[in-house]
Scaffold this motif. Structure first.
Motif, PDB file in Angstrom:
ATOM      1  N   THR A 143       0.907  -1.059   0.003  1.00 43.47           N
ATOM      2  CA  THR A 143      -0.145  -0.078   0.005  1.00 43.47           C
ATOM      3  C   THR A 143       0.667   1.067   0.138  1.00 43.47           C
ATOM      4  OG1 THR A 143      -0.356   0.046   2.540  1.00 43.47           O
ATOM      5  CG2 THR A 143      -1.936  -1.118   1.053  1.00 43.47           C
ATOM      6  N   GLY A 144       2.023   1.292   0.742  1.00 48.30           N
ATOM      7  CA  GLY A 144       2.723   2.386   0.877  1.00 48.30           C
ATOM      8  C   GLY A 144       3.352   2.665  -0.682  1.00 48.30           C
ATOM      9  N   TYR A 145       3.716   1.874  -1.415  1.00 45.67           N
ATOM     10  CA  TYR A 145       4.304   1.972  -2.730  1.00 45.67           C
ATOM     11  C   TYR A 145       3.187   2.751  -3.442  1.00 45.67           C
ATOM     12  CZ  TYR A 145       6.163   0.741  -7.237  1.00 45.67           C
ATOM     13  OH  TYR A 145       6.446   0.660  -8.615  1.00 45.67           O
ATOM     14  N   HIS A 146       1.924   2.112  -3.821  1.00 47.29           N
ATOM     15  CA  HIS A 146       0.948   3.011  -4.379  1.00 47.29           C
ATOM     16  C   HIS A 146       0.694   4.480  -3.850  1.00 47.29           C
ATOM     17  CE1 HIS A 146       0.942  -0.335  -7.115  1.00 47.29           C
ATOM     18  NE2 HIS A 146       0.741  -1.250  -6.146  1.00 47.29           N
ATOM     19  N   LEU A 147       0.552   4.270  -2.504  1.00 47.15           N
ATOM     20  CA  LEU A 147      -0.147   5.425  -2.017  1.00 47.15           C
ATOM     21  C   LEU A 147       1.026   6.747  -1.818  1.00 47.15           C
ATOM     22  CD1 LEU A 147      -1.736   4.748   1.212  1.00 47.15           C
ATOM     23  CD2 LEU A 147      -2.735   5.693  -0.502  1.00 47.15           C
ATOM     24  N   GLU A 148       2.466   6.387  -1.708  1.00 50.71           N
ATOM     25  CA  GLU A 148       3.368   7.659  -1.882  1.00 50.71           C
ATOM     26  C   GLU A 148       3.582   7.979  -3.212  1.00 50.71           C
ATOM     27  OE1 GLU A 148       7.786   8.118  -0.246  1.00 50.71           O
ATOM     28  OE2 GLU A 148       6.981   6.493   0.088  1.00 50.71           O
ATOM     29  N   ARG A 149       3.394   6.922  -4.289  1.00 51.15           N
ATOM     30  CA  ARG A 149       3.415   7.664  -5.560  1.00 51.15           C
ATOM     31  C   ARG A 149       2.248   8.496  -5.918  1.00 51.15           C
ATOM     32  NH1 ARG A 149       4.421   3.344  -9.952  1.00 51.15           N
ATOM     33  NH2 ARG A 149       2.687   2.428  -9.173  1.00 51.15           N
ATOM     34  N   ALA A 150       1.063   8.330  -5.207  1.00 46.15           N
ATOM     35  CA  ALA A 150      -0.079   9.014  -5.522  1.00 46.15           C
ATOM     36  C   ALA A 150      -0.238  10.160  -4.691  1.00 46.15           C
ATOM     37  CB  ALA A 150      -1.326   8.157  -5.421  1.00 46.15           C
ATOM     38  N   LEU A 151       0.024  10.161  -3.541  1.00 43.51           N
ATOM     39  CA  LEU A 151      -0.136  11.245  -2.610  1.00 43.51           C
ATOM     40  C   LEU A 151       0.963  11.987  -2.307  1.00 43.51           C
ATOM     41  CD1 LEU A 151      -2.474   9.507   0.138  1.00 43.51           C
ATOM     42  CD2 LEU A 151      -3.095  10.635  -1.923  1.00 43.51           C
ATOM     43  N   GLY A 152       2.441  11.211  -2.349  1.00 43.52           N
ATOM     44  CA  GLY A 152       3.473  12.136  -2.281  1.00 43.52           C
ATOM     45  C   GLY A 152       4.021  11.549  -0.880  1.00 43.52           C
ATOM     46  N   PHE A 153       5.374  12.190  -0.783  1.00 44.10           N
ATOM     47  CA  PHE A 153       6.045  11.685   0.705  1.00 44.10           C
ATOM     48  C   PHE A 153       5.594  12.236   1.973  1.00 44.10           C
ATOM     49  CE2 PHE A 153       9.250  12.628   3.811  1.00 44.10           C
ATOM     50  CZ  PHE A 153       9.966  11.608   3.634  1.00 44.10           C
ATOM     51  N   ALA A 154       5.377  13.574   1.705  1.00 48.28           N
ATOM     52  CA  ALA A 154       4.783  14.330   3.050  1.00 48.28           C
ATOM     53  C   ALA A 154       3.233  13.857   3.481  1.00 48.28           C
ATOM     54  CB  ALA A 154       4.661  15.857   2.883  1.00 48.28           C
ATOM     55  N   ASN A 155       2.515  13.670   2.455  1.00 46.68           N
ATOM     56  CA  ASN A 155       1.029  13.397   2.744  1.00 46.68           C
ATOM     57  C   ASN A 155       0.940  11.839   3.306  1.00 46.68           C
ATOM     58  OD1 ASN A 155      -0.156  15.596   1.967  1.00 46.68           O
ATOM     59  ND2 ASN A 155      -0.286  15.148  -0.043  1.00 46.68           N
ATOM     60  N   VAL A 156       1.807  10.963   2.956  1.00 44.52           N
ATOM     61  CA  VAL A 156       1.991   9.688   3.359  1.00 44.52           C
ATOM     62  C   VAL A 156       2.402   9.652   4.813  1.00 44.52           C
ATOM     63  CG1 VAL A 156       3.069   7.352   3.182  1.00 44.52           C
ATOM     64  CG2 VAL A 156       1.980   8.434   1.214  1.00 44.52           C
ATOM     65  N   ALA A 157       3.403  10.468   4.994  1.00 42.82           N
ATOM     66  CA  ALA A 157       4.155  10.788   6.301  1.00 42.82           C
ATOM     67  C   ALA A 157       2.969  11.113   7.275  1.00 42.82           C
ATOM     68  CB  ALA A 157       5.262  11.590   6.369  1.00 42.82           C
ATOM     69  N   ILE A 158       2.249  12.059   6.946  1.00 36.72           N
ATOM     70  CA  ILE A 158       1.267  12.533   7.905  1.00 36.72           C
ATOM     71  C   ILE A 158       0.143  11.502   8.059  1.00 36.72           C
ATOM     72  CG2 ILE A 158      -0.655  14.093   8.078  1.00 36.72           C
ATOM     73  CD1 ILE A 158       1.154  16.119   6.450  1.00 36.72           C
ATOM     74  N   LEU A 159      -0.164  10.842   7.004  1.00 38.27           N
ATOM     75  CA  LEU A 159      -1.058   9.723   7.171  1.00 38.27           C
ATOM     76  C   LEU A 159      -0.783   8.608   8.066  1.00 38.27           C
ATOM     77  CD1 LEU A 159      -4.019   8.521   6.062  1.00 38.27           C
ATOM     78  CD2 LEU A 159      -2.640   7.473   4.374  1.00 38.27           C
ATOM     79  N   TYR A 160       0.508   8.013   7.724  1.00 34.53           N
ATOM     80  CA  TYR A 160       1.068   7.034   8.554  1.00 34.53           C
ATOM     81  C   TYR A 160       1.180   7.433  10.084  1.00 34.53           C
ATOM     82  CZ  TYR A 160       4.049   3.114   9.943  1.00 34.53           C
ATOM     83  OH  TYR A 160       4.463   2.023  10.580  1.00 34.53           O
ATOM     84  N   PHE A 161       1.989   8.188  10.375  1.00 36.23           N
ATOM     85  CA  PHE A 161       2.026   8.829  11.783  1.00 36.23           C
ATOM     86  C   PHE A 161       0.874   9.369  12.448  1.00 36.23           C
ATOM     87  CE2 PHE A 161       6.490   8.688   9.980  1.00 36.23           C
ATOM     88  CZ  PHE A 161       7.128   7.767  10.708  1.00 36.23           C
ATOM     89  N   GLY A 162       0.130   9.989  11.621  1.00 34.54           N
ATOM     90  CA  GLY A 162      -1.243  10.461  12.101  1.00 34.54           C
ATOM     91  C   GLY A 162      -2.003   9.152  12.494  1.00 34.54           C
ATOM     92  N   SER A 163      -2.174   8.012  11.832  1.00 33.12           N
ATOM     93  CA  SER A 163      -2.776   6.864  12.087  1.00 33.12           C
ATOM     94  C   SER A 163      -2.221   6.535  13.381  1.00 33.12           C
ATOM     95  CB  SER A 163      -2.745   5.933  10.830  1.00 33.12           C
ATOM     96  OG  SER A 163      -3.655   6.567   9.841  1.00 33.12           O
ATOM     97  N   VAL A 164      -0.945   6.108  13.409  1.00 31.16           N
ATOM     98  CA  VAL A 164      -0.344   5.388  14.471  1.00 31.16           C
ATOM     99  C   VAL A 164      -0.651   6.223  15.807  1.00 31.16           C
ATOM    100  CG1 VAL A 164       1.894   4.973  15.505  1.00 31.16           C
ATOM    101  CG2 VAL A 164       1.564   4.307  13.136  1.00 31.16           C
ATOM    102  N   PHE A 165      -0.557   7.803  15.719  1.00 34.74           N
ATOM    103  CA  PHE A 165      -0.681   8.378  17.066  1.00 34.74           C
ATOM    104  C   PHE A 165      -2.223   8.449  17.379  1.00 34.74           C
ATOM    105  CE2 PHE A 165      -1.610  12.513  19.001  1.00 34.74           C
ATOM    106  CZ  PHE A 165      -0.656  12.540  19.934  1.00 34.74           C
ATOM    107  N   SER A 166      -3.203   8.579  16.443  1.00 32.52           N
ATOM    108  CA  SER A 166      -4.416   8.531  16.820  1.00 32.52           C
ATOM    109  C   SER A 166      -4.737   6.929  17.408  1.00 32.52           C
ATOM    110  CB  SER A 166      -5.287   8.744  15.698  1.00 32.52           C
ATOM    111  OG  SER A 166      -4.976   9.728  15.030  1.00 32.52           O
ATOM    112  N   GLY A 167      -4.255   5.890  16.627  1.00 31.33           N
ATOM    113  CA  GLY A 167      -4.575   4.579  17.297  1.00 31.33           C
ATOM    114  C   GLY A 167      -3.959   4.585  18.592  1.00 31.33           C
ATOM    115  N   GLY A 168      -2.757   5.313  18.920  1.00 31.25           N
ATOM    116  CA  GLY A 168      -2.387   5.030  20.404  1.00 31.25           C
ATOM    117  C   GLY A 168      -3.178   5.960  21.462  1.00 31.25           C
ATOM    118  N   LEU A 169      -3.769   7.075  20.820  1.00 34.31           N
ATOM    119  CA  LEU A 169      -4.659   7.532  21.800  1.00 34.31           C
ATOM    120  C   LEU A 169      -5.876   6.717  22.186  1.00 34.31           C
ATOM    121  CD1 LEU A 169      -4.452  11.318  20.606  1.00 34.31           C
ATOM    122  CD2 LEU A 169      -3.447  10.331  22.672  1.00 34.31           C
ATOM    123  N   LEU A 170      -6.303   6.171  21.199  1.00 31.83           N
ATOM    124  CA  LEU A 170      -7.657   5.391  21.372  1.00 31.83           C
ATOM    125  C   LEU A 170      -7.266   4.186  22.179  1.00 31.83           C
ATOM    126  CD1 LEU A 170      -9.233   5.797  17.930  1.00 31.83           C
ATOM    127  CD2 LEU A 170      -9.810   6.754  20.045  1.00 31.83           C
TER     128      LEU A 170
END
Length: 170
Positions: A143-170
């Motif tokens: 998924t990262g291979y395809h998402l990063e090409r479609a969304l770009g480096f910064a957007n995938v970093a925000i998506l990945y680490f935002g998901s990890v952080f949000s999941g940790g809070l929950l």
């Protein structure tokens, strides 16, 4: 249904689905003269003037499609996969797994009482079991291979680490 494309001195015939594909691939510019009996009758008209062409040749859509299909190395995905493999290799050392779990897992008392907020991110990078690592990295690499090409480096970093952080809070 047949679409006729006027190319200098000759007329090229193609099916409507082939015509659509060529528009989406950017092979038919808006100044190309076309005849599509259902829409233009017997007359050749400029493709860019037709509504169905404008929908198919949407510049944002074409740019997204080109970005998604262009070759390139997704750097963030490669870095995440490499980092997680190295963390797993640390867990193979004597006492490594216990040390990693003790210091980096998402454990509420350490986060709340000792202010170790970094645990809300580090737990998402921690894999001490080979099967856990294998399945997570398989999904991440695909998924990262395809998402990063479609969304770009910064957007995938925000998506990945935002998901990890949000999941940790929950």
């Amino acid at each position: 249904m047949i679409v006729d494309i006027q190319r200098k001195s000759h007329i090229q015939h193609m099916t409507y689905s082939e015509f659509e594909d060529r528009i989406r691939d950017g092979e038919i510019p808006p100044d190309t003269r076309i005849r599509f009996e259902v829409v233009t009758g017997d007359q050749f008209q400029r493709a860019g003037d037709l509504e169905f062409y404008q929908v198919l040749a949407d510049p944002e859509r074409l740019a997204f499609r080109k970005k998604l299909t262009s070759p390139g190395m997704p750097i963030l995905t490669a870095l995440l996969v490499g980092f997680q493999i190295r963390v797993w290799m640390i867990s193979l050392l004597p006492g490594g797994s216990a040390w990693l779990q003790e210091r980096f897992t998402n454990w509420a008392p350490a986060i709340i009482e000792q202010g170790q907020v970094y645990r809300l991110i580090t737990y998402g990078l921690l894999h001490t079991s080979f099967t856990h690592l294998l399945f997570n990295l398989y999904f991440l690499a695909y998924t990262g291979y395809h998402l990063e090409r479609a969304l770009g480096f910064a957007n995938v970093a925000i998506l990945y680490f935002g998901s990890v952080f949000s999941g940790g809070l929950l």
